[in-house]
Design an enzyme around this catalytic site. Structure first.
Site, PDB file in Angstrom:
ATOM      1  N   LYS A   1       0.824  -1.207   0.000  1.00 12.57           N
ATOM      2  CA  LYS A   1       0.000   0.000   0.000  1.00 12.57           C
ATOM      3  C   LYS A   1       0.855   1.252   0.000  1.00 12.57           C
ATOM      4  CE  LYS A   1      -2.990  -1.644   3.203  1.00 12.57           C
ATOM      5  NZ  LYS A   1      -4.013  -1.624   4.255  1.00 12.57           N
TER       6      LYS A   1
ATOM      7  N   LYS B   1      18.374   4.540  -3.708  1.00  9.18           N
ATOM      8  CA  LYS B   1      18.349   5.942  -3.283  1.00  9.18           C
ATOM      9  C   LYS B   1      19.192   6.794  -4.220  1.00  9.18           C
ATOM     10  CE  LYS B   1      16.509   5.422   1.015  1.00  9.18           C
ATOM     11  NZ  LYS B   1      15.301   6.090   1.471  1.00  9.18           N
TER      12      LYS B   1
ATOM     13  N   HIS C   1      21.794  -3.122   3.887  1.00  6.78           N
ATOM     14  CA  HIS C   1      21.887  -1.750   3.382  1.00  6.78           C
ATOM     15  C   HIS C   1      23.289  -1.165   3.513  1.00  6.78           C
ATOM     16  CE1 HIS C   1      17.691  -2.194   3.184  1.00  6.78           C
ATOM     17  NE2 HIS C   1      17.380  -1.811   4.408  1.00  6.78           N
TER      18      HIS C   1
END
Lengths: 579, 577
Positions: free
Chosen positions: B104, B268, B326
């Site tokens: 969502k 990113k 990450h």
């Protein structure tokens, strides 16, 4: 050396105690000035490393060109050891502005002196004397000066009081520039004001070059300090070629020792020029790049957006090459390109600068493009051409624009073009240093994008004026899903970071002269070396009567400058489209 | 290289280059990127023995298949063909776990953004798949609530939104039911309308049902004549063994080049820019080694805790959740050698080399922490163990700092510090490169500051407020000689008015285009786990207690002692940043 680093402005309270120095009496050497700057205990350790003072005396008196000798000089500091603070109050500084009614004096020198006073940079006992031919009373001088004094924007509370106090210390003496008698009268007045304190005297010669030597003779013979130092600040022009400059130096040396002569080049007092060395030597990231391995070319650019405007008499006799290139731009070039000096001491820095100048090739005619502006009508307004100036001969060939390619034949810079460009009546007013780096070898991103990466090289720009700034052009990715590269700036705009007004170059240089800091003044051998690069070219231009390329007032200058740059595969950074 | 096809309106110059095609850049570029990846097929196999060269029968004649055969790598591809492909192929994106939070909040909005900006191919369908019973209309209502429009061109946003929603459908089903996936397949076929079918499955589901869903999707809903790709989200196992088991299971049903392991940090903007900075500027690369760099710091901080959703987190902890993936990925990108090209396999080869040159982390080089409750300004912030979804005696670290080393010629002896934590005093992610001191600094003794500490520092701030800045020493304007550390900076918000796209947009687009550069290859994942697995095991076996730090603080002081051991200071908590 350390001492010139003592700031005295209120912002740097840590150092203020060290500031103004007690210039010690030094009876034995009347003509020698000693910049015995006081040393705070902070600097004390430096003192011990200095050479024997006596030794230095001998060397000083020779004040000759031998470099090895020069590097040993400047041993004043050892004396500081013997100084005791009480003496400080016993000395008196007098600054005599010779040519007090002139433009420079009104616009720059008196305001700079006031600014120094306002910022508490002047010693407690000081007086300012104006000297000129005009008859004037002290009051009239004060009246004249007061019109140009302004206060720092950042603390103007008690400005009126300060101004009053300052003006009370200004006096005037009228006299001929070549009259020993009149200077003797001045000496009389100075002695009165000095009230028997140790007298330190600074003469600022703000007069035409043809009377330099007369004034120096009179001042030195009749108005030298009896027990302190005597120094003379001289403004450009320092001759118009090697011979006349050599002659001038010889004449000055008849009356003054090398250490007494302070040849001022106000560009060296500019904030960002000072910062150039700081950037290079206090950051790790620049020095590894500072050589022919990474730098493709360096550009020194000076432009004014106005012409001679009815005051071309002086200029016409010199031309832009002598007026800007041979001194201001070349000095900045030397600072830029020098090897790391042993220390920041004046002699160490100047030794390195001389080495650069002496490694340079003499400028050849084919490496120079000259121009002269012509009249132009724009928006209903007519701008006069250079030769339309009433003070300029109608057939003048004097260049108002010049571009040049210079080379330093040493290990660090072999093959790197150093381009200079200076002009009047151009489209902008600016002074900047542009360092263009080489292309990225084997660039991974080379073929992918609309732009030619070999042209989009990195560039470091130090903008001296207007709006002091440092910025580094880098390639980065345009944000977004695609992969487009963009050239943007990593930048530092002084105005946004430092709200304080940046001090005028004259303030710094006057203060340095008072403190005996010679780093930013030009030594005789430097001047010689500088002239010898330019003299052959200047002679050739004049004997061959080379016609300058005409360019319209307010334009970007003659296109010849582009061809000159192209010859060395360079593009002028200031005319790039992304500027 | 045309993978880097921008299609935003601003890039008109590029568009001009592609003369003969209408501005449907995505397809063109997609083809191109595929082309590259084919060249690399052999490379993939070198690195990843598990994947075989077989061409699965389902992809008989789509462009991707041609790729796989290596035919497209020849320059014979002509532009008209592209245009035909555009007309005759379709992409369907199935979001498995469509009712979940990530779907969502991130996936549907990212898809819409891509559509809005014209990046999706002409024929595309989006399917939501989950267990809840829902109609297409209900899905559309749910999706529409989270869609937003780009600020910079919002005129016809409502209209676009409607058209997008019309292409969204829903199919309810169990994650392990072949039957249900067969039904999905049927529906997809209907929408594909006989065109070449390319299918992308986005698995937004808990790891324990990964394999079931992959099995069903691969066997019952693979594309018959186009490509089938699966995007997998972390966690990719919890240690070397479980990760390898997961990879093995995935490989039963998928080839290496069908698996797209997403690490959204790699999407990113500023992480992408890291390579651009290094490789398209002359001035950085010479400095990029142990000779000039004293240490590198990778910092991740969140200013909130688990906030009642610690169930998943407690099973993993901050090291697995942030560091092993990450931060380590960014480290690898940062430290890698110059790749042969920007192709996915070339870059991933270099990254693997970095990971394999690294020393496995030792327990003494790690500091762990856990936040405790804190009352400030009348507000009480809960401790980690106050979270109802977390066991009261949990030792799971919510903070960790680590020192890592790369034992290769470029980086020998340079500490790479990592720090990641929840419930800290600010939210940020950044890379800080601290340079060495200036040898023989002329200004050293004169100035009030110790220049050996005021070294240059390059900071790449990934979030918030994307920025790049270089700390330099300069002179304070004025008559004195005082030095000051100021920034040469580039603040993205100031220079680029355009909104920076979300990482998910980029990664989804890359997956659709078959660009694998930002996805994690199996051997990379193995290498990454092998660095962290020993220390994770030791922490758990020895039940090492985390150091407690107050919610909203700067984290445990232990991290400073860790840094001090390597003569480093954290750049983010200095007096000036």
């Amino acid at each position: 050396m350390a001492t010139q680093i003592s700031p005295c402005c209120s912002s740097s309270t840590t150092f203020s105690s060290s500031s103004l120095n007690q210039e010690p009496p030094f009876a034995s050497a009347k003509l020698f000035n000693f910049s015995t700057k006081s040393s705070t205990s902070r600097w004390a350790f430096k003192i011990h490393s200095r050479t024997d003072p006596k030794n230095h005396f001998n060397l000083k008196s020779t004040n000759g060109y031998p470099l090895n000798a020069v590097s040993l000089q400047d041993a004043e500091k050892p004396l500081a050891k013997e100084l005791v603070l009480p003496e400080q109050t016993e000395s008196n500084l007098s600054v005599t502005v010779v040519g007090a009614s002139g433009d420079l004096a009104k616009k720059k020198i008196f305001p700079a002196l006031f600014a120094l006073f306002y910022e508490d940079c002047l010693p407690p006992n000081f007086i300012v004397f104006g000297y000129a031919r005009t008859k004037m009373t002290d009051e009239e001088l004060r009246e004249m000066i007061s019109r140009t004094l302004t206060c720092r924007i950042d603390k103007r509370e008690n400005c009126g009081d300060k101004m009053e106090e300052f003006l009370q210390r200004c006096f005037y003496h009228s006299g001929q520039y070549d009259s020993e008698e009149h200077f003797a009268e001045l000496d009389e007045k100075l002695k009165q004001k000095e009230e028997g304190k140790v007298s330190n005297r600074l003469f600022y010669l703000s007069i035409p070059p043809n009377i330099f030597v007369d004034v120096v003779r009179c001042a030195s013979c009749k108005a030298s300090s009896g027990n302190g130092w005597t120094r003379v600040i001289v403004e450009k022009p320092f001759g118009r070629d090697s011979e006349s400059s050599g002659e001038l130096t010889r004449s000055l040396k008849q009356y003054l020792a090398e250490e007494q002569i302070f040849r001022i080049d106000h560009y060296l007092g500019k904030e960002l020029v000072e910062n150039l060395s700081v950037l290079r030597f206090s950051n790790l990231v620049f020095e590894p790049l500072w050589s022919r391995n990474y730098i493709r070319n360096v550009q020194f650019i000076f432009s004014e957006d106005f012409g001679t405007e009815g005051r071309g008499g002086y200029f016409d006799n010199y031309g832009i090459i002598r007026d800007i290139m041979q001194n201001h731009l070349l000095q900045i070039l030397a600072l830029f390109a020098m090897e790391t000096p042993v220390s920041l001491d004046a002699e160490d820095v100047r030794n390195e600068k001389v080495k650069v100048l002496r490694s340079m090739r003499k400028l050849r005619l084919e490496d120079v493009v000259i121009g002269q502006y012509k009249g132009q009508s724009k928006g209903g307004k007519t701008y006069l051409g250079y030769t339309e100036d009433p003070t300029v001969p109608n057939d003048s060939l004097t260049p108002t624009f010049a571009a040049a390619a210079l080379f330093i034949d040493n290990a660090r810079w072999d093959g790197v073009p150093f381009l200079m460009k200076a002009g009047k009546a151009l489209n902008t007013r600016r002074a900047e240093i542009r360092v263009q780096f080489r292309h990225v070898p084997g660039n991974l991103y080379k073929r992918n994008f609309g732009m030619d990466m070999d042209k989009a090289t990195n560039e470091l720009v130090l903008r001296v004026q207007p709006d002091e700034a440092i910025y580094l052009k880098i390639n980065n990715k345009v944000p977004g899903l695609g992969m487009r590269l963009d050239r943007s700036d990593l930048n530092l705009l002084y105005k946004t970071r430092y709200s304080k007004e940046i001090s005028d170059a004259y303030e710094r240089l006057l203060l340095d002269a008072i403190e005996g800091e010679r780093r930013l003044f030009i030594r005789s051998d430097e001047l010689d070396a500088a002239w010898s690069i330019f003299t052959p070219l200047l002679k050739e231009l004049e004997t061959k009567k080379i016609t300058p390329e005409l360019y319209p007032y307010g334009s970007r200058g003659p296109v010849g400058a582009h061809y000159l740059a192209a010859e060395y595969n360079v593009r002028w950074g200031d005319l790039a489209e992304d500027e | 290289m045309a993978t880097f096809s921008p299609s935003s309106s601003s890039s008109s110059s590029l568009l001009h280059q592609r003369t003969s095609i209408p501005p449907k850049q995505c397809y063109y570029s997609r083809k191109f990127s595929l082309q590259q990846s084919t060249k690399r097929v052999s490379a993939i196999h070198l690195h990843d023995g598990a994947s075989t060269k077989k061409v699965s029968p389902v992809k008989a004649d789509g462009p991707a298949t041609i790729l796989k055969d290596g035919i497209l790598s020849m320059p014979s591809v002509t532009l008209p063909e592209e245009a035909i492909d555009e007309e005759n192929s379709t992409v369907s994106i199935t979001v498995v776990g469509a009712s979940g939070d990530l779907a969502k909040k991130k996936i549907f909005p990212a898809l819409f953004a891509l559509y809005y900006e014209g990046y999706l191919p002409k024929h595309f369908t989006i399917f939501g798949y989950a267990r809840s019973k829902m109609s297409d209309a209900e899905l559309r209502t749910m999706v529409s609530k989270t869609l937003t429009c780009r600020i910079d061109q919002r005129e016809n946003c409502g209209e676009k939104m409607d058209r997008f929603l019309e292409r969204c459908f829903y199919h309810p089903g169990q994650y392990d039911s072949q039957q249900n996936f067969l039904e999905l397949d049927k529906k997809l076929k209907e929408h594909e309308d006989g065109r070449v079918a390319n299918r992308l499955f986005y698995l937004s589901i808990p790891p324990n049902i990964f394999i079931d869903a992959v099995k069903c999707a691969s066997t019952s809903a693979s594309a018959a004549n186009g490509w089938t790709r699966v995007i997998v989200e972390k966690p990719f196992g919890r240690d070397s063994e479980s990760s390898a088991a997961l990879t093995r299971s995935l490989k039963q049903y998928l080839d290496e080049d069908q698996i797209f392991r997403i690490d959204h940090y790699l999407g990113k903007e500023l992480v992408e820019n890291l390579s651009v900075l290094r490789f398209s500027n002359l001035i950085f690369e010479p400095l990029w080694s142990r000779q000039y760099i004293r240490n590198v710091q990778f910092i991740f901080a969140e200013d909130f805790g688990t906030e009642g959703r610690g169930g998943y987190f407690d099973n993993y902890g901050i090291i697995r959740d942030i560091m092993q993936n990450h931060l380590l990925q960014i480290l690898a990108l940062f430290a890698m050698e110059t790749p042969v090209s920007l192709d996915a396999e070339d870059i991933r080869n270099e990254k693997v080399k970095v990971l394999r040159s690294m020393r496995p982390l030792r327990v003494e080089d790690v500091v762990t922490g856990q936040y405790k409750s804190h009352t400030r300004g009348g507000v009480k912030y809960p401790a980690y163990t106050d979270d109802k979804t977390v066991p009261n005696d949990s030792l799971t670290p919510t903070f960790a700092a680590a020192a890592l080393f790369i034992d290769n010629a470029r980086w020998d002896g340079v500490p790479f510090l990592m720090k990641a934590g929840k419930a800290l005093h600010d939210r940020r992610a950044e890379i800080r490169v601290q340079f060495r001191h200036v040898p023989g600094n002329l200004y050293n003794k004169n100035i009030g500051t110790d220049l050996d500490e005021a070294t240059n520092e390059l900071v790449i701030r990934v979030q918030p407020d994307e920025a790049i800045y270089l700390k330099i020493n300069n002179k304070v304007p004025g008559l004195g000689m005082r030095l000051d550390r100021s920034n040469l900076n580039l603040l993205y918000a100031a220079r680029y008015a355009k909104e920076i796209p979300d990482a998910y947009e980029r990664l989804l687009l890359d997956a659709i285009e078959g660009e694998r550069r930002l996805f994690i290859r199996s051997d990379e994942l193995d290498a990454a786990w092998s660095l962290f697995t020993p220390v994770l095991k030791e922490l758990e076996e020895k039940k090492v207690l985390p150091e407690y730090y107050p919610y909203g603080s700067r984290g445990p002081v232990g991290s400073h002692y860790l840094a001090a051991r390597y003569k480093v200071r954290w750049g983010d908590v200095g007096s000036e940043q």
